[in-house]
Motif scaffolding. Sequence first.
Motif, PDB file in Angstrom:
ATOM      1  N   LEU A  30       0.828  -1.205   0.000  1.00 48.10           N
ATOM      2  CA  LEU A  30       0.000   0.000   0.000  1.00 48.10           C
ATOM      3  C   LEU A  30       0.861   1.252   0.000  1.00 48.10           C
ATOM      4  CD1 LEU A  30      -2.812   1.258   0.122  1.00 48.10           C
ATOM      5  CD2 LEU A  30      -2.737   1.025   2.612  1.00 48.10           C
ATOM      6  N   ARG A  31       1.972   1.211   0.710  1.00 44.39           N
ATOM      7  CA  ARG A  31       2.880   2.370   0.708  1.00 44.39           C
ATOM      8  C   ARG A  31       3.401   2.664  -0.699  1.00 44.39           C
ATOM      9  NH1 ARG A  31       5.308   1.077   6.601  1.00 44.39           N
ATOM     10  NH2 ARG A  31       4.428   2.909   7.643  1.00 44.39           N
ATOM     11  N   ASP A  32       3.689   1.598  -1.460  1.00 39.28           N
ATOM     12  CA  ASP A  32       4.134   1.794  -2.843  1.00 39.28           C
ATOM     13  C   ASP A  32       3.086   2.542  -3.659  1.00 39.28           C
ATOM     14  OD1 ASP A  32       6.427   0.347  -2.229  1.00 39.28           O
ATOM     15  OD2 ASP A  32       5.668  -1.529  -3.074  1.00 39.28           O
ATOM     16  N   LEU A  33       1.815   2.217  -3.437  1.00 35.93           N
ATOM     17  CA  LEU A  33       0.740   2.816  -4.231  1.00 35.93           C
ATOM     18  C   LEU A  33       0.469   4.255  -3.812  1.00 35.93           C
ATOM     19  CD1 LEU A  33      -1.858  -0.129  -4.393  1.00 35.93           C
ATOM     20  CD2 LEU A  33       0.232   0.229  -5.713  1.00 35.93           C
ATOM     21  N   VAL A  34       0.408   4.503  -2.518  1.00 37.22           N
ATOM     22  CA  VAL A  34       0.078   5.844  -2.016  1.00 37.22           C
ATOM     23  C   VAL A  34       1.166   6.848  -2.374  1.00 37.22           C
ATOM     24  CG1 VAL A  34      -0.289   7.193   0.104  1.00 37.22           C
ATOM     25  CG2 VAL A  34      -1.418   4.977  -0.182  1.00 37.22           C
ATOM     26  N   ALA A  35       2.409   6.393  -2.495  1.00 32.51           N
ATOM     27  CA  ALA A  35       3.525   7.296  -2.774  1.00 32.51           C
ATOM     28  C   ALA A  35       3.429   7.975  -4.131  1.00 32.51           C
ATOM     29  CB  ALA A  35       4.838   6.526  -2.676  1.00 32.51           C
ATOM     30  N   ILE A  36       2.612   7.435  -5.036  1.00 27.92           N
ATOM     31  CA  ILE A  36       2.492   8.017  -6.375  1.00 27.92           C
ATOM     32  C   ILE A  36       1.393   9.070  -6.353  1.00 27.92           C
ATOM     33  CG2 ILE A  36       2.268   7.536  -8.831  1.00 27.92           C
ATOM     34  CD1 ILE A  36       4.609   6.134  -7.388  1.00 27.92           C
ATOM     35  N   ARG A  37       1.734  10.282  -6.757  1.00 28.84           N
ATOM     36  CA  ARG A  37       0.809  11.420  -6.662  1.00 28.84           C
ATOM     37  C   ARG A  37      -0.143  11.415  -7.866  1.00 28.84           C
ATOM     38  NH1 ARG A  37       2.520  17.499  -4.707  1.00 28.84           N
ATOM     39  NH2 ARG A  37       0.423  18.402  -4.736  1.00 28.84           N
ATOM     40  N   THR A  38      -1.161  10.615  -7.780  1.00 28.05           N
ATOM     41  CA  THR A  38      -2.065  10.387  -8.913  1.00 28.05           C
ATOM     42  C   THR A  38      -3.294  11.295  -8.849  1.00 28.05           C
ATOM     43  OG1 THR A  38      -3.006   8.540  -7.657  1.00 28.05           O
ATOM     44  CG2 THR A  38      -1.324   8.003  -9.301  1.00 28.05           C
ATOM     45  N   GLU A  39      -3.085  12.595  -8.868  1.00 25.82           N
ATOM     46  CA  GLU A  39      -4.179  13.567  -8.845  1.00 25.82           C
ATOM     47  C   GLU A  39      -4.704  13.775 -10.267  1.00 25.82           C
ATOM     48  OE1 GLU A  39      -3.409  17.230  -6.803  1.00 25.82           O
ATOM     49  OE2 GLU A  39      -1.955  16.295  -5.459  1.00 25.82           O
ATOM     50  N   SER A  40      -5.859  13.217 -10.567  1.00 24.43           N
ATOM     51  CA  SER A  40      -6.385  13.320 -11.928  1.00 24.43           C
ATOM     52  C   SER A  40      -6.955  14.704 -12.235  1.00 24.43           C
ATOM     53  CB  SER A  40      -7.457  12.252 -12.161  1.00 24.43           C
ATOM     54  OG  SER A  40      -8.497  12.350 -11.203  1.00 24.43           O
ATOM     55  N   GLN A  41      -7.248  15.510 -11.231  1.00 28.29           N
ATOM     56  CA  GLN A  41      -7.814  16.837 -11.465  1.00 28.29           C
ATOM     57  C   GLN A  41      -6.758  17.861 -11.873  1.00 28.29           C
ATOM     58  OE1 GLN A  41      -9.886  17.544  -7.782  1.00 28.29           O
ATOM     59  NE2 GLN A  41     -11.678  16.388  -8.406  1.00 28.29           N
ATOM     60  N   ASP A  42      -5.497  17.494 -11.765  1.00 30.56           N
ATOM     61  CA  ASP A  42      -4.400  18.413 -12.095  1.00 30.56           C
ATOM     62  C   ASP A  42      -3.594  17.835 -13.250  1.00 30.56           C
ATOM     63  OD1 ASP A  42      -2.197  20.078 -12.216  1.00 30.56           O
ATOM     64  OD2 ASP A  42      -2.093  20.349 -10.039  1.00 30.56           O
ATOM     65  N   PRO A  43      -3.651  18.464 -14.428  1.00 32.35           N
ATOM     66  CA  PRO A  43      -2.967  17.913 -15.615  1.00 32.35           C
ATOM     67  C   PRO A  43      -1.466  17.720 -15.430  1.00 32.35           C
ATOM     68  CG  PRO A  43      -4.493  19.655 -16.240  1.00 32.35           C
ATOM     69  CD  PRO A  43      -4.421  19.679 -14.750  1.00 32.35           C
ATOM     70  N   GLN A  44      -0.843  18.457 -14.512  1.00 33.72           N
ATOM     71  CA  GLN A  44       0.612  18.335 -14.363  1.00 33.72           C
ATOM     72  C   GLN A  44       1.034  16.968 -13.822  1.00 33.72           C
ATOM     73  OE1 GLN A  44       2.725  20.462 -11.197  1.00 33.72           O
ATOM     74  NE2 GLN A  44       0.741  21.018 -10.294  1.00 33.72           N
ATOM     75  N   PHE A  45       0.068  16.198 -13.275  1.00 33.34           N
ATOM     76  CA  PHE A  45       0.400  14.886 -12.726  1.00 33.34           C
ATOM     77  C   PHE A  45       0.002  13.751 -13.661  1.00 33.34           C
ATOM     78  CE2 PHE A  45      -0.125  17.597  -8.914  1.00 33.34           C
ATOM     79  CZ  PHE A  45       1.199  17.546  -8.473  1.00 33.34           C
ATOM     80  N   ARG A  46      -0.229  14.073 -14.922  1.00 33.77           N
ATOM     81  CA  ARG A  46      -0.602  13.047 -15.903  1.00 33.77           C
ATOM     82  C   ARG A  46       0.452  11.941 -15.965  1.00 33.77           C
ATOM     83  NH1 ARG A  46      -4.610  12.455 -20.410  1.00 33.77           N
ATOM     84  NH2 ARG A  46      -3.760  10.754 -21.635  1.00 33.77           N
ATOM     85  N   ASN A  47       1.723  12.317 -15.916  1.00 33.30           N
ATOM     86  CA  ASN A  47       2.772  11.289 -15.987  1.00 33.30           C
ATOM     87  C   ASN A  47       2.739  10.369 -14.768  1.00 33.30           C
ATOM     88  OD1 ASN A  47       3.627  13.438 -14.304  1.00 33.30           O
ATOM     89  ND2 ASN A  47       5.786  12.898 -14.575  1.00 33.30           N
ATOM     90  N   CYS A  48       2.281  10.884 -13.613  1.00 27.68           N
ATOM     91  CA  CYS A  48       2.160  10.036 -12.419  1.00 27.68           C
ATOM     92  C   CYS A  48       1.042   9.013 -12.594  1.00 27.68           C
ATOM     93  CB  CYS A  48       1.877  10.903 -11.187  1.00 27.68           C
ATOM     94  SG  CYS A  48       3.230  12.002 -10.737  1.00 27.68           S
ATOM     95  N   LEU A  49      -0.043   9.435 -13.233  1.00 30.23           N
ATOM     96  CA  LEU A  49      -1.150   8.521 -13.481  1.00 30.23           C
ATOM     97  C   LEU A  49      -0.699   7.364 -14.372  1.00 30.23           C
ATOM     98  CD1 LEU A  49      -3.884  11.231 -14.205  1.00 30.23           C
ATOM     99  CD2 LEU A  49      -3.710   9.878 -12.131  1.00 30.23           C
ATOM    100  N   GLU A  50       0.041   7.691 -15.411  1.00 34.42           N
ATOM    101  CA  GLU A  50       0.490   6.656 -16.339  1.00 34.42           C
ATOM    102  C   GLU A  50       1.566   5.777 -15.705  1.00 34.42           C
ATOM    103  OE1 GLU A  50       1.413   8.533 -20.037  1.00 34.42           O
ATOM    104  OE2 GLU A  50      -0.669   9.170 -20.386  1.00 34.42           O
ATOM    105  N   HIS A  51       2.407   6.377 -14.862  1.00 32.03           N
ATOM    106  CA  HIS A  51       3.435   5.594 -14.162  1.00 32.03           C
ATOM    107  C   HIS A  51       2.788   4.598 -13.194  1.00 32.03           C
ATOM    108  CE1 HIS A  51       7.145   4.617 -12.075  1.00 32.03           C
ATOM    109  NE2 HIS A  51       6.610   4.991 -10.922  1.00 32.03           N
TER     110      HIS A  51
END
Length: 469
Positions: A30-51
Amino acid sequence: MKKHGKQMSRQSSIEAATDFFENGHFLSGLRDLVAIRTESQDPQFRNCLEHYMSSVIADKLRPLGFDWQIYDNPDPAGVPFLVAERFEDRGLPTVLIYGHGDVVPGMEDQWSNDLDPWAVTVVGEKWYGRGTVDNKGQHWTALSAIHCLIADEGRLGFNTRFLLDMSEEIGSPGMHVFCRQHRHVLNADVLIASDGPRLQADRPTIYMGARGNLNFNLRARFRKRNFHSGNWGGVLKDPVIRLSHAIASIADSNGRLLVEGWRPEPPSPAIKEALADCPIGGSDDDTSVDRDWGEPGLTLAERLYAWNSFAVVAISSGDSDNPVNAIQGEAIAACQLRFVVGIEPKSALEDLRAHLDAAGFDDIAIEPNHAVDLAATRQDPDHPWVEFVANSIEDTTGQPPVRLPNLAASLPNDCFSDILGMPTVWIPHSYPECGQHAPDEHALAPILKEGLQIMTGVFWDIGNALPRP
């Protein structure tokens, strides 16, 4: 009583899940998953979503024997989808698991005691972090159960498909079209997924649908600029006052709906019976409910799960922090109708237009907003799959789960129930005061532990105890 054969094997798998949790493997993942900043409302984190999809989740799926592929989203507003499959035999049933890896904004400066939303912090039984319950902790529970079963049994006894949505917090744009286009890779006998809270922390819960969500703006725009309230007050319409009265015509001071067509059919005897065992509030951590709010004559559970509700989720005009002596040119309210099966969104807006016009508010515009609407779904609480899952949960926990015909909130369940045409059973692993969509989001470790045991038991039963045709 001594257990033998299959029952012994089932217990062994659940004990393996318990060890997986107690030895820290679940928390580490779970720590591995939470560490990724997957904020879909902010376009600057698009690469985090795909990662999150292509690396973090893919690394969890690979040892479980899943093949996976990332598909383009047909809607440019959305993020690609990950679809994974573990295939054992053509003659076995197939289970579709759904989860979403995106989260709402971190709200970093609002968390208590400088907690980091992008790390799991353990404080007693509470595990803090953005996504611990919505929804990373919940789909990690399902994947962990699969891991424990394979490790203990060497097999599942069914085929599995996993759909990961990375745009749920912005309404899952493109998902309905994607499901229509890719039925062949999503087809299954049943959806078993986890999202939302249990009814109460100590009550296992299942639900089979969700209320719909209709979003719109109400706007009173009377002029292009503001006018001095001393020089013009008394001869210019105030948009805030007009909008306030228009809103007041939609629901009375106790939240009772006044729009013709927004009031659904009374709950059926079957729905009433299903909700009779659904207490709302009552534990020390629960929000105190307002018992005189909403539709009179209904129980709290019926108001929440079997009736419609109207909310103004934002309202603006001028600057309340730095007001000026002026009559504003316009006022706007972002509104929401949560609705049960039987209400059609298009008709609901037509009913609202007719209501406002009849009440003398033809100067109030109804406009679409950026939020994505979701349909209402509901399934028979006595459906065979519901019975099967409920019996499995009772076998694991010793108590029957609460059966909700639908969740009070909204999610894209119609993609599965209507487009893909499969029964849907949701098993939540959170509780009402989890801080979902707020600072201090947290999971309760005892619920996650029991949730992992529940999911392991359900999956074991599908692979070993499900009646075959």
